[in-house]
Each structure stands twice: as C-alpha cells, then as structure tokens.
Design a protein around this motif. Sequence first.
Motif, PDB file in Angstrom:
ATOM      1  N   LEU A 130      48.238  58.524   1.167  1.00 26.90           N
ATOM      2  CA  LEU A 130      48.933  58.087   2.373  1.00 26.90           C
ATOM      3  C   LEU A 130      47.929  57.375   3.262  1.00 26.90           C
ATOM      4  N   VAL A 145      50.214  49.492  -0.660  1.00 29.59           N
ATOM      5  CA  VAL A 145      51.454  49.755  -1.404  1.00 29.59           C
ATOM      6  C   VAL A 145      51.349  49.158  -2.805  1.00 29.59           C
ATOM      7  N   THR A 157      51.258  54.940  -0.118  1.00 31.24           N
ATOM      8  CA  THR A 157      52.316  54.777   0.875  1.00 31.24           C
ATOM      9  C   THR A 157      51.660  54.591   2.228  1.00 31.24           C
ATOM     10  N   LEU A 181      57.636  54.370   7.574  1.00 30.00           N
ATOM     11  CA  LEU A 181      56.988  54.371   6.265  1.00 30.00           C
ATOM     12  C   LEU A 181      56.966  52.969   5.683  1.00 30.00           C
ATOM     13  N   THR A 216      56.750  51.303   2.093  1.00 27.61           N
ATOM     14  CA  THR A 216      56.882  51.631   0.679  1.00 27.61           C
ATOM     15  C   THR A 216      57.122  50.362  -0.128  1.00 27.61           C
ATOM     16  N   PHE A 276      56.618  63.502   4.239  1.00 24.95           N
ATOM     17  CA  PHE A 276      55.813  62.932   3.159  1.00 24.95           C
ATOM     18  C   PHE A 276      54.947  64.008   2.510  1.00 24.95           C
TER      19      PHE A 276
END
Length: 151
Positions: A70, A83, A88, A96, A98, A143
Amino acid sequence: MQIWVDADACPKAVKEILFKTAMRREVKLTLVANQYMNIPTSPFIDTIKVGAGFDVADNEIVKLCNAGDLVITADIPLADKIVEKGATGLNPRGELYTEDNIKGILSMRNLMEELRSAGTVSGGPAAFSPKDKQNFTNQLDKFLTRSLNRI
C-alpha cells in the motif's frame, strides 16, 4: 505487505494514524522523504531520506514497493506507477487508487492541469478536513483487514 508513504506532503494527521496503525497491526511502515522525519520508536516504522530533487522520493517508492503493498500518496502519476507494479495507492483523503480506476483519475488530473494552465479553472483541492481524515482511516482499515486476512 508493507505500507510506503510519500511523506513530504503527507498531512501530519495521516502520519499519526499510520504510526498507530503500524504498531497496532504490526505492519511495516516506511516514510520516504527528502527531509528528516520525526517518527516514533518502533520496530515497524522507519524512514528513508532521499536527496532533494523532482520525483526523487517517488522514484524510490516505485523502486522499492512490491505487488500487494500500500502506498500513501496524493501524487496521481506516482499512484499510476505503483499500481502498474501491483501495489495499491491510497490518498490522504481516503480515495483508493487501483487498477480499475487509476487511468481515469490520471486522465482527469491531466485535463484539470491543462485547464488550470489555460486559466479556465483556478484553485486546487479544498483544505484537509476531519471528514477526509475519517475517510482515510476507514479505507486504511478496510484495506489492511482484507490484505492481512489473505496472509
């Protein structure tokens, strides 16, 4: 799974949430910045100080992050790069980044940048608010719950 932070522009409130979360969940947290960062003493928290310059911290994060990690950043081009590596992104307002949404967000960012440079649109995002802080906390928790349950 590790949390990386694009720390130079990250709000203090978000860093404090991340410090508490890393210690409580025992998740590795690394802040990357071009300046000294004051962090709590914890085996789960560290910093990487990079040299000054355009995108130096971003490039370090891209180099070091892995799929499943993350990355906390408001930098949309950085989010796009991480990404692509399978990580992420999460911005300090709780959005977020993604594989499903980053290209659209990047396109919108580029359009807004063009409109601002043409003078059609002025200003930037609103000030960081308590609602943003809550949204961030909620997304971070979701998450981590999903990610840590997979391990």
